[in-house]
Scaffold this motif. Structure first.
Motif, PDB file in Angstrom:
ATOM      1  N   PRO A 157      16.492 -23.754 -33.433  1.00 27.83           N
ATOM      2  CA  PRO A 157      16.629 -23.701 -32.028  1.00 27.83           C
ATOM      3  C   PRO A 157      15.453 -24.597 -31.174  1.00 27.83           C
ATOM      4  O   PRO A 157      15.113 -24.161 -30.334  1.00 27.83           O
ATOM      5  CB  PRO A 157      16.390 -22.410 -31.778  1.00 27.83           C
ATOM      6  CG  PRO A 157      15.717 -21.685 -32.919  1.00 27.83           C
ATOM      7  CD  PRO A 157      16.028 -22.773 -34.168  1.00 27.83           C
ATOM      8  N   SER A 199      11.347 -22.461 -30.063  1.00 27.53           N
ATOM      9  CA  SER A 199      10.803 -21.876 -29.377  1.00 27.53           C
ATOM     10  C   SER A 199      11.580 -20.569 -29.185  1.00 27.53           C
ATOM     11  O   SER A 199      11.358 -19.621 -28.328  1.00 27.53           O
ATOM     12  CB  SER A 199      11.322 -22.309 -27.741  1.00 27.53           C
ATOM     13  OG  SER A 199      12.333 -23.019 -27.654  1.00 27.53           O
ATOM     14  N   LYS A 200      12.452 -20.270 -30.198  1.00 25.13           N
ATOM     15  CA  LYS A 200      13.173 -19.000 -30.135  1.00 25.13           C
ATOM     16  C   LYS A 200      12.931 -18.501 -31.583  1.00 25.13           C
ATOM     17  O   LYS A 200      13.019 -19.138 -32.679  1.00 25.13           O
ATOM     18  CB  LYS A 200      14.562 -19.290 -30.075  1.00 25.13           C
ATOM     19  CG  LYS A 200      14.788 -19.210 -28.370  1.00 25.13           C
ATOM     20  CD  LYS A 200      16.452 -19.758 -28.129  1.00 25.13           C
ATOM     21  CE  LYS A 200      16.468 -20.009 -26.875  1.00 25.13           C
ATOM     22  NZ  LYS A 200      17.840 -20.643 -26.650  1.00 25.13           N
ATOM     23  N   LEU A 201      12.849 -17.165 -31.742  1.00 24.88           N
ATOM     24  CA  LEU A 201      12.958 -16.456 -33.178  1.00 24.88           C
ATOM     25  C   LEU A 201      14.284 -17.090 -33.837  1.00 24.88           C
ATOM     26  O   LEU A 201      15.185 -16.936 -33.428  1.00 24.88           O
ATOM     27  CB  LEU A 201      13.261 -15.052 -32.895  1.00 24.88           C
ATOM     28  CG  LEU A 201      12.748 -14.089 -34.151  1.00 24.88           C
ATOM     29  CD1 LEU A 201      11.859 -14.226 -34.646  1.00 24.88           C
ATOM     30  CD2 LEU A 201      13.458 -12.723 -33.827  1.00 24.88           C
ATOM     31  N   TRP A 202      14.039 -17.403 -35.252  1.00 29.10           N
ATOM     32  CA  TRP A 202      14.896 -18.057 -35.926  1.00 29.10           C
ATOM     33  C   TRP A 202      15.173 -17.419 -37.373  1.00 29.10           C
ATOM     34  O   TRP A 202      14.367 -17.773 -38.296  1.00 29.10           O
ATOM     35  CB  TRP A 202      14.907 -19.619 -36.181  1.00 29.10           C
ATOM     36  CG  TRP A 202      15.569 -20.411 -36.759  1.00 29.10           C
ATOM     37  CD1 TRP A 202      17.029 -20.243 -36.627  1.00 29.10           C
ATOM     38  CD2 TRP A 202      15.410 -21.496 -37.680  1.00 29.10           C
ATOM     39  NE1 TRP A 202      17.658 -21.220 -37.549  1.00 29.10           N
ATOM     40  CE2 TRP A 202      16.711 -21.807 -38.010  1.00 29.10           C
ATOM     41  CE3 TRP A 202      14.371 -22.169 -38.176  1.00 29.10           C
ATOM     42  CZ2 TRP A 202      16.811 -22.947 -39.044  1.00 29.10           C
ATOM     43  CZ3 TRP A 202      14.714 -23.448 -38.964  1.00 29.10           C
ATOM     44  CH2 TRP A 202      15.503 -23.661 -39.288  1.00 29.10           C
TER      45      TRP A 202
END
Lengths: 189, 571
Positions: free
Chosen positions: B448, B451-454
Motif C-alpha cells: 500500500p 503509509s498503511k499497516l500491511w
C-alpha cells in the motif's frame, strides 16, 4: 516484529508543510453541510470527522481522489484538492472536539461487542479506547450506522483501501458481531 | 534555564491527539526545574567497555556490550529483598506505554517516555534536572505503540532514536539538542523505538517498519556530528531467496510450496525493496572480534507470503557484521519465508557456551518468539543447540487461512522484544514468555505504499483459551528448563538478574517482582498501579544499591497505562 498488529501513528499536525488549521477551517466550509459543524455530523451515515487523526483523514482524501476508496458523494469535493488542501483539512478536523451523539447503545450488545473487540485485538491498532493513531482511525463515539456500514463493506469487499487488514478481520465477524461492535464503539466516549 | 515556547500550531495538533494523554508532543520544549546536571558526565570508551564489571553506573540499555542484563552488585540479596521499599517515584507527563531502560551515570538518571520525551533526574532523590521534548515531525508511521526504549550515552552526549525516524544527540548536562539527522523516511513506514548503542564514537541504530514494507537496516552514525558511516541492509538486493529451506531451525517442516515460490520469483524479484526485516533491539558488541550481533524481524507483509518468494533473507535471522564497515560476517535464519510473524526480536547475548563436544567456545544466544532459546557458535553463527520449548507449541507450522488456523505459539508468543538476562554464576538464561493462543488469518494484499499497516491478514486471540505468562530459566549448556515461574498474564518487558541472587521483572497487572534466581521462588512484590512493562536496572548512589523500573503499561498487549519510574532501596 512486535506483533504485528499495531500500527499507529500519530500525526502531529503542526505548522510544517502547510498543515494549517485556520486555512483548513476555510477550506472545510463545503464539507460541513454533510459532516456537520466542526465535523460533528448529525447524519448517521456521514462520519464524524471532529477529532479524527489527521493522517487518517489525509490518506482517505487521497484515496477518494485517486479512486482507491469509492464514494460518489465525495467525488466532487475531492476532485480538485491539492496535497496542501488535504493536509489543511486534516489538521482542521483533527483539531476539533468530537461531541457525543444521541445514540443509546444497547448494554447487552455493547458488552458482547467489547468482548469481541478484545478477542479481535482491535486496540493493538486502534489504540486504547479506540482513539486511533497515525493512519488508524479513531472509531470511539463514531455513528453506529457508519461503523456498521464500514465493517460490512470491508467484509463484502466493497471497501478495499485498508491494505487487507480490515478485510481479514471483518471476515471473522458475523452480522451479529458487527452489530454488537457498533453498539460498543458508538457508545465509547 | 531555558524555556522555548512551543510553536502555536502545536496546540492544534494536540487536540487531535488529546485522547492519548501526552503533553506537548509536537513541541520542542526545554524545561528545567531545579539545577542542571552538576558536572558534565564524561563517559569514556573504557567505561563503556567495562560497564559489566562495575556496579556504580548503568551505562547500557542491557547492562554491557554483551547484553547480559546482569548487575554485579550484591547489596540487595535474597536475604533482605523483603525489605525493599519505594525511595522515590519519577512522574513523567506522558501517560503511555513505557519500555525505557534508564541510564545512570554519576548520580544522574536519564529516562525516556513514549513520544520521545527525555528526563534527567537526580538518581538519589528523583528531582528533575531537565526535560527535553523531541519536536516531532508531521508524519510518523509506527506499529505497536508510540514507544521508546531509552537513550545511549558516550562522552557527555545522549543519543535517541525517534518516532519520526531521526537520530538526535543531546547535551547530557543541559538536555539541549546538539544535532539531529534523518535516519529514513517516516512516510515509507520507518520509525525508531530502540535505544541506540554507542561504541568507539559510532552510534548504532536499527529500524522499525516490518509491518509497513520497509527495507530494514542497521546504520552507524558518527557520534560527533551524525554523519552516516555505514549501512547494513537486512535485505540484500541479490540472494534474498537463500537456500529454499524446507525446515525451520529445529528441523520441523514449514509446509512451503517451493516450486510455486520459484516460479513466482522468476516472474518478479523486485519485492526486495519492501521485504521488511526491521531490527528492533540493540546489537551485542564484541570488541575483540570487532563485530556486532543482532537479530532481524519479520518479512513484509507478515502473513501473506505469496508475493515474496524465497527464504526472505535476512529476515528472522541472527546476523553478525563488522563493527568497522558493516559488512556481513555470518548469519543464521530461524524461520525461512515466515508467514506467522514469529520473528527474532529479543536482543542477542554474548556468552561462552558449551559446544557439542563439551568444549567452551565464544557463543551467542537468542530467545525466540517460538519459545526456544537458540545457542550459537559466535565464530560462524552456526546453531549449537536449541532449548526445549519454554511455552506450549502445537500445530506448527500450519499455514494461515482466510478463516483462521490455530497454532501455538500465537504471534505474541514466546520471547517478544523482552531482553533476557544471563546469570554467569548459575549459567542460566532467564526469559519472559507470552502464551497467547491465536488463529492466523491470511488476506492477499498489495503493497500500500508504505503509509498503511500491511499485515496481509490478521491475528485473533482465541477467547476460550487461557492466556498466561512464564518466566523460564534455561541451562544453555543442556537446553533444559531448570525452573519456571508462571504468571496470570503474558509477559512483556525486560528482566534483570543480580549478584544478590535475584531476578527482577514486571507484569501487566502492575506487579514488579523479585524471584530467587536459582529457584524461581517469589521473594518480593510491589504493585506500581500500571503495567510494569519497561526494563529494570540497578545502580549505586550514596553507597546504596537502587533498583529502578518504569511502569507505564504496554500498547501491544493493552496493559494499563501509567507515567512513572519507581526507584527502590532496602532501608
Amino acid at each position: 516484529m512486535q506483533f504485528a498488529l499495531a500500527a499507529l501513528a500519530i500525526v502531529a499536525a503542526q505548522a510544517a508543510w502547510g498543515q494549517d488549521v485556520e486555512a483548513g477551517r476555510q477550506k472545510a466550509e463545503p464539507c460541513l453541510a454533510c459532516h456537520g459543524p466542526n465535523g460533528n455530523s448529525t447524519v448517521p451515515l456521514f462520519p464524524i470527522l471532529a477529532g479524527q487523526t489527521a493522517r487518517y483523514i489525509y490518506l482517505q482524501l487521497k484515496d477518494f481522489q485517486e479512486g482507491r476508496r469509492q464514494e460518489p458523494q465525495m467525488d466532487p469535493f475531492v476532485a480538485k484538492l491539492s496535497r496542501e488542501d488535504m493536509f489543511d483539512l486534516a489538521a482542521f478536523f483533527a483539531a476539533q472536539k468530537p461531541r457525543p451523539t444521541p445514540f443509546k447503545p444497547d448494554a447487552e450488545k455493547a458488552a458482547r461487542g467489547e468482548k469481541k473487540a478484545a478477542e479481535t485485538l482491535c486496540t493493538m491498532c486502534h489504540l486504547k479506547g479506540f482513539m486511533g493513531q497515525n493512519e488508524i482511525p479513531r472509531v470511539a463515539s463514531q455513528h453506529y450506522e457508519y461503523i456498521v456500514k464500514q465493517m460490512r463493506d470491508f467484509k463484502a469487499g466493497k471497501r478495499t483501501n485498508d491494505a487487507g487488514n480490515m478485510a481479514s478481520v471483518s471476515k471473522t465477524l458475523s452480522d451479529g458481531d458487527i452489530d454488537d461492535l457498533g453498539h460498543y464503539l458508538a457508545g465509547l466516549y | 534555564m531555558k524555556n522555548t515556547t512551543p510553536a502555536p500550531s502545536v496546540q492544534l495538533l494536540l487536540a487531535a491527539a488529546a485522547f492519548i494523554v501526552f503533553g506537548g508532543c509536537a513541541a520542542e520544549t526545554m524545561s528545567q526545574k531545579g539545577v542542571a546536571v552538576s558536572a558534565v558526565p564524561e563517559v569514556s570508551q573504557a567505561m563503556l567497555t567495562a560497564a559489566g564489571s562495575q556496579s556504580q553506573n548503568w551505562l547500557h540499555t542491557n547492562g554491557d556490550y554483551s547484553q547480559l542484563r546482569y548487575y554485579p552488585g550484591g547489596q540487595i540479596t535474597t536475604g533482605n529483598v523483603g525489605k525493599l521499599r519505594v525511595k522515590f517515584v519519577v512522574q513523567t507527563e506522558v501517560v503511555e506505554s513505557m519500555e525505557t531502560a534508564p541510564i545512570v551515570v554519576d548520580g544522574t538518571m536519564y529516562l525516556t517516555t513514549a513520544y520521545n520525551h527525555v528526563y534527567a533526574v537526580d538518581a538519589d532523590t528523583g528531582k528533575e534536572r531537565w526535560h527535553h521534548k523531541h519536536k516531532m515531525g508531521p508524519v510518523t508511521t509506527f506499529c505497536c505503540g508510540p514507544n521508546n526504549r531509552g537513550v545511549a550515552i558516550a562522552g557527555g552526549r545522549l543519543f535517541m532514536g525517534t518516532l519520526d525516524a531521526k537520530l538526535v544527540a543531546l547535551d547530557a548536562k543541559t538536555g539541549e539538542r546538539l544535532w539531529e539527522v534523518q535516519i529514513a523516511d517516516p512516510e515509507k513506514g520507518y520509525s525508531e523505538t530502540m535505544a541506540p548503542t554507542v561504541v568507539e564514537d559510532k552510534v548504532l541504530v536499527g529500524t522499525n517498519g516490518g509491518e509497513y514494507g520497509i527495507r530494514g537496516f542497521v546504520k552507524a552514525f558518527a557520534a560527533a556530528d551524525g554523519k552516516l558511516l555505514w549501512t547494513f541492509y537486512t535485505i540484500p538486493e541479490k540472494g534474498h531467496e537463500g537456500v529454499w529451506a524446507v525446515n525451520d531451525a529445529t528441523g520441523r517442516n514449514m509446509k512451503r510450496d517451493i516450486a510455486a515460490e520459484k516460479a513466482r520469483l522468476a516472474k518478479d524479484s523486485s519485492f526486495w525493496q519492501r521485504l521488511g526485516g526491521g531490527v528492533w533491539m540493540n546489537p551485542a558488541v564484541d570488541l575483540t572480534a570487532r563485530a556486532l550481533w543482532f537479530v532481524v524481524g519479520n518479512p513484509s507483509p507478515d502473513l501473506y507470503g505469496a508475493e515474496r518468494p524465497g527464504d526472505n533473507l535476512y529476515t528472522n535471522s541472527l546476523v553478525a557484521v563488522s563493527l568497522d564497515t558493516g559488512t556481513l560476517k555470518c548469519h543464521f535464519q530461524y524461520i525461512a519465508h515466515d508467514v506467522w510473524d514469529l520473528d527474532a526480536v529479543s536482543p542477542p547475548i554474548l556468552v561462552d557456551v558449551k559446544d557439542q563436544a563439551g568444549k567452551m567456545i565464544p557463543g551467542v544466544i537468542h530467545g525466540g518468539k517460538t519459545g526456544h532459546i537458540y545457542v550459537h557458535d559466535r565464530s560462524n553463527c552456526n546453531l549449537v543447540r536449541f532449548s526445549e520449548a519454554m511455552i506450549p507449541q502445537e500445530n506448527m507450522w500450519v499455514l494461515p487461512t482466510a478463516a483462521g488456523a490455530r497454532m501455538l505459539p500465537g504471534a505474541n508468543g514466546g520471547v517478544e522484544w523482552s531482553p533476557m538476562s544471563f546469570d554467569p554464576t548459575t549459567r542460566l538464561a532467564i526469559a519472559l514468555n507470552l502464551h497467547q493462543p491465536m488463529t492466523y488469518h491470511v488476506e492477499a494484499a498489495e503493497y500500500p505504499g508504505g503509509s498503511k499497516l500491511w499485515l496481509g491478514g490478521a491475528f485473533k486471540v482465541i477467547p476460550t483459551e487461557k492466556q498466561w505468562g512464564r518466566v523460564a530459566a534455561v541451562d544453555i549448556d543442556t537446553g533444559k528448563v531448570v525452573w519456571r515461574h508462571d504468571t496470570e498474564q503474558p509477559l512483556i518487558g525486560g528482566g534483570l538478574a543480580t549478584a544478590g541472587g535475584l531476578y527482577f521483572f514486571g507484569e501487566g497487572n502492575g506487579s514488579f517482582n523479585a524471584l530467587d534466581s536459582k529457584t524461581g521462588k517469589k521473594l518480593w512484590s510491589f504493585n506500581c498501579g500500571a503495567g510494569a512493562n519497561a526494563m529494570p536496572i540497578s545502580y549505586m548512589v550514596g553507597g546504596k544499591q537502587h533498583i529502578a523500573m518504569g511502569c507505564g503499561g504496554n500498547t501491544q498487549i493493552d496493559y494499563k497505562r501509567g507515567n512513572s519510574v519507581f526507584v527502590f532501596t532496602v532501608d
